[in-house]
Design a protein around this motif. Structure first.
Motif, PDB file in Angstrom:
ATOM      1  N   SER A 119       0.862  -1.304  -0.071  1.00 26.85           N
ATOM      2  CA  SER A 119      -0.023   0.152   0.020  1.00 26.85           C
ATOM      3  C   SER A 119       0.916   1.205   0.152  1.00 26.85           C
ATOM      4  O   SER A 119       0.652   2.295  -0.640  1.00 26.85           O
ATOM      5  CB  SER A 119      -0.767  -0.134   1.220  1.00 26.85           C
ATOM      6  OG  SER A 119      -0.346   0.229   2.518  1.00 26.85           O
ATOM      7  N   SER A 120       1.949   1.193   0.735  1.00 31.65           N
ATOM      8  CA  SER A 120       2.807   2.240   0.695  1.00 31.65           C
ATOM      9  C   SER A 120       3.456   2.560  -0.436  1.00 31.65           C
ATOM     10  O   SER A 120       3.418   3.945  -1.043  1.00 31.65           O
ATOM     11  CB  SER A 120       3.967   2.178   1.645  1.00 31.65           C
ATOM     12  OG  SER A 120       4.890   1.041   1.423  1.00 31.65           O
ATOM     13  N   ALA A 121       3.943   1.554  -1.379  1.00 30.65           N
ATOM     14  CA  ALA A 121       4.534   2.108  -2.659  1.00 30.65           C
ATOM     15  C   ALA A 121       3.370   2.422  -3.645  1.00 30.65           C
ATOM     16  O   ALA A 121       3.712   3.551  -4.251  1.00 30.65           O
ATOM     17  CB  ALA A 121       5.024   0.493  -3.331  1.00 30.65           C
ATOM     18  N   ALA A 151      11.582   7.948  -2.123  1.00 27.47           N
ATOM     19  CA  ALA A 151      10.698   8.361  -0.808  1.00 27.47           C
ATOM     20  C   ALA A 151      10.528   7.247   0.053  1.00 27.47           C
ATOM     21  O   ALA A 151      10.606   7.417   1.390  1.00 27.47           O
ATOM     22  CB  ALA A 151       9.530   8.695  -1.315  1.00 27.47           C
ATOM     23  N   GLU A 152      10.498   5.882  -0.242  1.00 26.62           N
ATOM     24  CA  GLU A 152      10.206   4.812   0.709  1.00 26.62           C
ATOM     25  C   GLU A 152      11.566   4.362   1.409  1.00 26.62           C
ATOM     26  O   GLU A 152      11.530   4.289   2.562  1.00 26.62           O
ATOM     27  CB  GLU A 152      10.145   3.341  -0.242  1.00 26.62           C
ATOM     28  CG  GLU A 152       8.488   3.330  -0.482  1.00 26.62           C
ATOM     29  CD  GLU A 152       7.869   1.916  -0.403  1.00 26.62           C
ATOM     30  OE1 GLU A 152       6.670   1.864   0.078  1.00 26.62           O
ATOM     31  OE2 GLU A 152       8.527   1.066  -0.539  1.00 26.62           O
ATOM     32  N   TYR A 153      12.692   4.884   0.781  1.00 23.16           N
ATOM     33  CA  TYR A 153      13.961   4.519   1.411  1.00 23.16           C
ATOM     34  C   TYR A 153      14.068   5.599   2.533  1.00 23.16           C
ATOM     35  O   TYR A 153      14.679   5.307   3.615  1.00 23.16           O
ATOM     36  CB  TYR A 153      15.016   4.778   0.234  1.00 23.16           C
ATOM     37  CG  TYR A 153      16.444   4.359   0.847  1.00 23.16           C
ATOM     38  CD1 TYR A 153      16.892   2.993   0.461  1.00 23.16           C
ATOM     39  CD2 TYR A 153      17.340   5.210   1.187  1.00 23.16           C
ATOM     40  CE1 TYR A 153      18.105   2.810   0.998  1.00 23.16           C
ATOM     41  CE2 TYR A 153      18.780   4.952   1.474  1.00 23.16           C
ATOM     42  CZ  TYR A 153      19.094   3.476   1.347  1.00 23.16           C
ATOM     43  OH  TYR A 153      20.451   3.091   1.727  1.00 23.16           O
ATOM     44  N   VAL A 155      11.655   7.261   4.394  1.00 23.77           N
ATOM     45  CA  VAL A 155      10.868   6.707   5.216  1.00 23.77           C
ATOM     46  C   VAL A 155      11.083   5.648   6.066  1.00 23.77           C
ATOM     47  O   VAL A 155      11.010   5.513   7.219  1.00 23.77           O
ATOM     48  CB  VAL A 155       9.119   6.511   4.777  1.00 23.77           C
ATOM     49  CG1 VAL A 155       8.193   6.451   5.879  1.00 23.77           C
ATOM     50  CG2 VAL A 155       8.746   8.072   3.775  1.00 23.77           C
ATOM     51  N   GLN A 156      11.735   4.703   5.228  1.00 23.35           N
ATOM     52  CA  GLN A 156      12.042   3.252   6.146  1.00 23.35           C
ATOM     53  C   GLN A 156      13.284   3.366   6.501  1.00 23.35           C
ATOM     54  O   GLN A 156      13.880   2.369   6.772  1.00 23.35           O
ATOM     55  CB  GLN A 156      11.643   2.175   5.154  1.00 23.35           C
ATOM     56  CG  GLN A 156      10.250   1.875   4.683  1.00 23.35           C
ATOM     57  CD  GLN A 156       9.633   0.853   3.688  1.00 23.35           C
ATOM     58  OE1 GLN A 156       8.814   1.172   3.141  1.00 23.35           O
ATOM     59  NE2 GLN A 156      10.626   0.013   3.569  1.00 23.35           N
ATOM     60  N   GLU A 157      14.003   4.491   6.695  1.00 31.25           N
ATOM     61  CA  GLU A 157      15.377   4.814   6.901  1.00 31.25           C
ATOM     62  C   GLU A 157      16.240   3.790   6.626  1.00 31.25           C
ATOM     63  O   GLU A 157      16.927   3.008   7.008  1.00 31.25           O
ATOM     64  CB  GLU A 157      15.289   4.512   8.611  1.00 31.25           C
ATOM     65  CG  GLU A 157      14.569   5.847   9.247  1.00 31.25           C
ATOM     66  CD  GLU A 157      14.171   5.664  10.629  1.00 31.25           C
ATOM     67  OE1 GLU A 157      14.443   4.531  11.200  1.00 31.25           O
ATOM     68  OE2 GLU A 157      13.645   6.676  11.089  1.00 31.25           O
ATOM     69  N   ALA A 163      12.053  -2.904  -5.347  1.00 29.80           N
ATOM     70  CA  ALA A 163      10.883  -4.108  -5.934  1.00 29.80           C
ATOM     71  C   ALA A 163       9.426  -3.317  -5.765  1.00 29.80           C
ATOM     72  O   ALA A 163       8.852  -3.335  -6.691  1.00 29.80           O
ATOM     73  CB  ALA A 163      10.856  -5.270  -4.993  1.00 29.80           C
ATOM     74  N   ASP A 164       9.009  -2.981  -4.511  1.00 29.05           N
ATOM     75  CA  ASP A 164       7.647  -2.474  -4.442  1.00 29.05           C
ATOM     76  C   ASP A 164       7.225  -1.367  -5.256  1.00 29.05           C
ATOM     77  O   ASP A 164       6.137  -1.459  -6.177  1.00 29.05           O
ATOM     78  CB  ASP A 164       7.032  -2.192  -2.937  1.00 29.05           C
ATOM     79  CG  ASP A 164       7.039  -3.276  -1.995  1.00 29.05           C
ATOM     80  OD1 ASP A 164       7.671  -4.472  -2.424  1.00 29.05           O
ATOM     81  OD2 ASP A 164       6.525  -3.203  -1.074  1.00 29.05           O
ATOM     82  N   THR A 165       8.152  -0.497  -5.442  1.00 28.04           N
ATOM     83  CA  THR A 165       7.737   0.561  -6.080  1.00 28.04           C
ATOM     84  C   THR A 165       7.973   0.507  -7.626  1.00 28.04           C
ATOM     85  O   THR A 165       7.085   1.115  -8.278  1.00 28.04           O
ATOM     86  CB  THR A 165       8.544   1.869  -5.500  1.00 28.04           C
ATOM     87  OG1 THR A 165       9.936   1.282  -5.301  1.00 28.04           O
ATOM     88  CG2 THR A 165       8.216   2.562  -4.181  1.00 28.04           C
TER      89      THR A 165
HETATM   90 MG    MG Z   1       5.382  -1.143   1.950  1.00 26.57          MG
END
Ligand code: MG
Ligand code: ADP
Ligand code: PMV
Length: 329
Positions: A119-121, A151-153, A155-157, A163-165
């Protein structure tokens, strides 16, 4: 006003191991997040997310960067909910060279949060597409994927793979190994999802695997063995050999369980699917709780999951060949 959507995904193979440079094969599924963006006169940000469920709460909020949110929940929950949206907006402002652009943003999503369906991606990818288009900039799907990964990188430190994005931006089946991301051919797959109603903390689960891998040589071998399963799985996918795909998914689940990222409810659902005659079944995404994915072209797995203790919802979700797309402008 611009609305874009992007799909969620399941992992056929390779989650967790992909964080250490092994390949993974996620597939986009027909469940989407839709993000509507309207540029404001000022530089404020106002976000409205329908039915945003966080750790069992359902909250509806609207906030602004310089104002308190209009709901009574802790700052940390709001931070967790807003992290990806904020990061997507930063990427869009940067891409359009419009550092002061403000937006009203509305998110609607069919993808349960924190359940391994990405969902985040999907929210990040659709958000970047809608916000850049609103600023009259049209990005290629690959650039959206790259910016959504940044962006995910963030937020997820630092604990995120591409893969997801990449999968959400491109749609279909993809293969990701480090920075090498590509679309691959895949037959239509009879994907069944089982959802236990819970969520896992992706960061914590990734950290747990990291620690095991550093402590035990055989845990590092387990991660490497997942990479071997993925390489074998790619051949089965190319040949359309669904029986073998199922067998390899079962194997992959066993290794994820050994790495400590499964749970009782995920295992129950996996076994229910196998007993019902699915080709194979495994957890998908970070684990800890959330979703399993099974391959079954009959109704049996869905029926069995409906009666499985701990399974809250089951649905069929075909492979979605379309990635990010403009819905309305
Ligand atoms: Mg996620
Ligand atoms: N409908 C939504 N509205 C707002 N934020 C969302 C929505 N869906 C997902 N998110 C964001 O994504 C986060 C969940 O992502 P994550 O923990 O990576 O799990 P997953 O990607 O497996 O669903 C949420 O905490 C929230 O920040
Ligand atoms: C565990 C991991 O491989 C997948 C996480 O997927 P999800 O956020 O649980 O959908 C982490 C990653 O690849 O960034």
């Amino acid at each position: 006003m611009t609305t874009s959507s992007a799909p969620g995904k399941i992992y056929l193979f390779g989650e967790h191991a992909v964080v250490y440079g092994e390949p993974a094969v996620p597939c986009a599924i027909e469940r989407r997040a839709r993000v509507t963006v309207e540029q404001r006169e000022d530089s404020h940000l106002r976000v409205h997310a329908d039915d945003l469920s966080l750790d069992g709460f359902t909250v509806e909020y609207s906030g602004a960067t310089d104002a308190a949110p209009d709901i009574d929940v802790s700052e940390s929950l709001i931070q967790a909910a807003m992290g990806y949206v904020d990061a997507a907006v930063r990427q869009a402002r940067d891409a359009a060279d419009a550092p002061d652009a403000g937006f009203d943003i509305t998110i609607e999503s069919d993808i349960p949060l924190g359940a391994g369906l990405g969902s985040s991606a999907a929210v990040t990818v659709a958000g970047i597409d809608a916000a850049t288009r609103e600023l009259c900039v049209e990005l290629e799907a690959e650039e959206i994927a790259d910016r959504a990964f940044q962006a995910e990188y963030e937020v997820q430190e630092g604990q995120a793979s591409r893969a997801d994005t990449f999968c959400s931006a491109m749609g279909g089946a993809v293969r990701v190994e480090g920075d090498d991301c590509r679309a691959i051919d895949a037959p239509d797959l009879p994907i069944v999802v089982g959802f236990d109603g819970g969520a896992g903390d992706t960061g914590e689960l990734v950290a747990g695997v990291r620690e095991l891998r550093e402590t035990y040589g055989f845990a590092a071998n387990t991660v490497a063995a997942i990479g071997d399963i993925v390489r074998e799985g790619e051949r089965s996918l190319a040949e359309g050999d669904i029986e073998r795909l199922g067998e390899l998914m079962d194997f992959n689940h066993g290794l994820l369980e050994a790495l400590g990222v499964s749970s009782r409810s995920l295992d129950n659902m996996v076994w229910a699917a196998r007993d019902a005659g699915a080709y194979g079944a495994k957890l998908t995404g970070a684990g800890g709780g959330g979703c399993i994915v099974a391959l079954d072209d009959s109704e049996e797995t869905e029926t069995a999951l409906r009666f499985t203790p701990g399974c809250e919802e089951t649905f069929r979700a075909g492979l979605d060949r379309e990635g990010v797309r403009l819905e309305e402008q």
